[in-house]
Design a protein around this motif. Structure first.
Motif, short mmCIF file in Angstrom:
data_model
loop_
_atom_site.label_atom_id
_atom_site.label_comp_id
_atom_site.label_asym_id
_atom_site.label_seq_id
_atom_site.Cartn_x
_atom_site.Cartn_y
_atom_site.Cartn_z
N ALA A 172 32.90 37.80 34.38
CA ALA A 172 33.75 38.17 35.52
C ALA A 172 34.38 36.92 36.15
O ALA A 172 35.58 36.90 36.44
N GLN A 176 38.40 36.37 36.38
CA GLN A 176 39.06 36.22 37.69
C GLN A 176 39.78 34.89 37.78
O GLN A 176 40.90 34.81 38.28
N ASP A 177 39.15 33.84 37.29
CA ASP A 177 39.73 32.51 37.45
C ASP A 177 41.09 32.41 36.78
O ASP A 177 42.01 31.79 37.31
N ASP A 179 42.87 35.07 35.85
CA ASP A 179 43.66 36.24 36.16
C ASP A 179 44.15 36.93 34.88
O ASP A 179 45.34 37.11 34.67
N GLN A 208 33.79 43.93 38.76
CA GLN A 208 34.28 42.89 39.68
C GLN A 208 35.71 42.45 39.37
O GLN A 208 36.20 41.49 39.95
N CYS A 209 36.34 43.09 38.40
CA CYS A 209 37.69 42.66 37.99
C CYS A 209 38.65 43.82 37.95
O CYS A 209 39.03 44.32 36.87
#
Ligand code: WTA
Length: 646
Positions: A172, A176-177, A179, A208-209
């Protein structure tokens, strides 16, 4: 054989190798007198859509700070790894796939790999992936991992491969980092007869994404996995009827090729960014030079594609050189501890490249599992990832290589793209445990803590004073962090984070990290990451993690943990915290030791004195040094008294 023994270059090697001792000296000299000519020649091995007119344009100083190579050249990585070989080597095997069970289903020729790559590229395009988009790949060691990487390269998407051993939380964070809105995974992985719940881990991570719109699932074990409607699809369905040709995207040499997350001494893992031209030049050039790769040979690097070694020496370097590369899904000791050597015989492997930790583990089982295999096809051995102790080196040389195969001990990092230093089999006498000398164009320097340059036979911190094509270009999304991490400790120089000794012959001996990075079984871990995982447990008030010498793993993970006031320290809690770190980061990060400590040694300003903790973990208790500057020197007595393993 004594540990100080030197192994001269075998005559046959000096003759056959592309680079012998004179050629090495000549190349080193040429980089000084004619750098543009040298680097232009090195890049000439690739096919460029539009040739470059600028060669090297780099500065390690703050003003200006930039690293650019071949900047106005245009090329495509997948064309260099596939299309250009089709005329002459279309029917040659590109990837030999050795499955965990040992029943290959899928050796791919260059023609087949090209078709598969184009299909996957078309599938990605149909899902809306465009040039510059980030694609997350979380796959086991199956050919589709290479296919997915090459497919991204074909359409100009930037891949971020995540090692299959990472946990949902780690996945996750990485998604996220950068994108990334698309993930390529498999139903399950298979290693050593055990399944790895890849799709389940992705599902958990994606809670979480919310930005992820597409999950492509490759079928490996055909396990029944939940599929989320509208988001998840099986690759086998998506590729039905899809064209097996795909126009390659012309990429600028400095367009990003991939992001690979790696651990540093502070904070979250960094997204190491590599670009198209320089990276491929360096991966291909070093693959040929260091391994003296000759067309038709079978090359086996055992690394997982989730690490940089897999990127550069399972996929990009070998394929750019039209090699036959072995992709191994399994582990060294399954179903038996002869597996590596049996695979070498089965596929007539010529060059075998692995990590010292695997050699040490197999050495423990004695010579017999090796000697019952032939290994006649072998001509060269390699190691990477951590220092190799001379004892393991000598065993590798004498038993695995029958005393006739040189060993290339290759020193490099995720950040460096591919090898920096290594003996060259036709040029360099071998000293067990030394990575010998930097490759032509790589400029090493040893400095002391203050940055003073050290000369002659000495020890110091290893820096590199000038750029090379395969150097990382940035930390994804945080260019300032790139500068601060690598170029601010010693102004104008790249700091490797490694300690190193240079001997009287100018040979380099890497002694290990001097920052808060530890190397566990060749896997790089930040102690800060493990600490942050520990303190996220509700029972933990504070944690400090250090490495300690470990016979097989090189370094083990030693955690000092202070519990919250009302929590009772128990064996069960100890085991629970080990499991906690496994789940938070991944199984390979599991602590070896958790020691409960009522207090940690801190300076009066509150800084944890890791030096003391390292000494305690190493059981080097007579060398604790000055503890009088601690806020509370008495905590040390407790730490020593309750040291685990005393
Ligand atoms: C260590 C792996 C000694 C070193 C390619 C480096 C080595 C870190 C060697 C990078 C070697 C790698 N001898 N130490 N031959 N090769 N290392 O980024 O500490 O996973 O900084 O890249 O591994 O690990 P990374």
């Amino acid at each position: 054989m004594s540990e100080g023994e030197v192994f001269p270059v075998p005559a046959a090697w000096a003759k056959r190798a592309k680079m012998n001792a004179q050629a090495y000296e000549a190349a080193v000299a040429r980089v000084e007198t004619d750098p543009d000519g040298y680097w232009t020649d090195v890049a000439g091995r690739l096919d460029w859509i539009a040739p470059f007119t600028q060669v090297k344009d780099t500065s390690f100083h703050k003003h200006p700070f930039h690293i650019r190579w071949y900047a106005d050249g245009v090329l495509n990585v997948s064309v260099n790894c596939l299309d250009r070989h089709l005329d002459t080597r279309g029917d040659q095997v590109a990837i030999i796939w050795e499955s965990d069970e040992g029943t290959p289903w899928d050796n791919l020729t260059y023609r087949q790999l090209h078709a598969e790559t184009c299909r996957m590229a078309n599938v990605l395009k149909a899902r809306g992936v465009q040039k510059g988009d980030r694609v997350t790949i979380y796959l086991p060691m199956i050919p589709q991992a290479a296919v997915a990487m090459l497919a991204c390269a074909r359409i100009g998407a930037v891949h971020s491969v995540i090692f299959g051993g990472f946990s949902p939380d780690s996945i996750a964070g990485r998604i996220q980092d950068c994108d990334s809105r698309i993930v390529i995974t498999a139903d399950e992985g298979l290693r050593g007869g055990k399944t790895v719940p890849l799709k389940r881990n992705v599902d958990e991570a994606l809670e979480q994404c919310p930005g992820v719109t597409d999950v492509i699932v490759v079928r490996r074990t055909r396990a029944d996995v939940p599929m989320k409607a509208g988001r998840d699809a099986f690759y086998s369905d998506l590729k039905q009827g899809v064209a097996d040709t795909c126009e390659p995207e012309p990429m600028n040499a400095e367009d990003p090729l991939f992001i690979l997350y790696t651990s540093g001494s502070t904070g979250k893992p960094k997204g190491v960014l590599h670009t198209t031209g320089g990276y491929l030049v360096w991966a291909a050039h070093t693959h040929e030079l260091v391994f003296d790769y000759k067309p038709g040979e079978v090359f086996w690097c055992t690394a997982d594609v989730g690490w940089v070694t897999g990127h550069s020496y399972v996929v990009y370097g070998p394929l750019a050189n039209a090699a036959t590369t072995v992709m191994f899904e399994g582990v060294p000791n399954y179903p038996t501890n002869s597996r590596f050597w049996e695979v070498i015989d089965k596929h007539k492997v010529n060059t075998f490249y692995t990590a010292p930790t695997a050699i040490r583990a197999l050495m423990r089982d004695g010579d017999e599992p090796v000697l019952k295999t032939s290994r006649k096809s072998l001509r060269l051995l390699g190691t990477v990832g951590e220092p190799i102790n001379p004892e393991a080196w000598l065993w590798y040389h004498r038993v695995v290589g029958d005393g006739r195969c040189p060993i290339v001990d290759t020193y490099w990092q995720t950040e460096t793209g591919a090898c920096l230093a290594s003996p060259l089999p036709g040029a360099t006498a071998l000293k067990p445990g030394s990575c010998a000398k930097p490759l032509p164009g790589i400029k090493f320097e040893l400095v002391d803590a203050e940055g003073q340059v050290l000369h002659g036979a000495t020890s110091g911190n290893l820096v590199i004073t000038d750029s090379w094509p395969g150097q990382m270009r940035s930390v994804y999304g945080d260019h300032q962090r790139f500068f601060d991490t690598y170029f601010s400790t010693y102004a104008g120089k790249y700091f490797t984070g490694d300690g190193c000794r240079r001997d009287e012959d100018g040979y380099y001996w890497i002694t290990g990290r001097v920052d808060d990075v530890i190397n566990v079984s060749g896997h790089r871990l930040g102690t800060a990451e493990i600490e942050s995982a520990l303190v996220s447990n509700e029972n933990v008030a504070e944690a400090a993690v250090v490495g300690f010498p470990h016979d097989i793993k090189g370094q083990g993970v030693y955690c000092f943990v202070t519990l919250k006031a009302d929590v009772v320290p128990t064996d069960i809690l100890q085991a629970e915290l080990k499991g906690w770190v496994r789940r938070e980061i991944g199984p390979f990060a599991a602590p070896d030791v958790v020691q409960f400590a009522p207090g940690l040694p801190k300076t009066r300003s509150g800084k944890i004195m890791r030096r003391i903790l390292r000494k305690i973990a190493e059981n080097d208790l007579s060398n604790l040094g000055d503890i009088s500057t601690l806020a509370d020197p008495s905590v040390v007595d407790d730490l020593v008294k309750n040291r685990i393993g005393s």
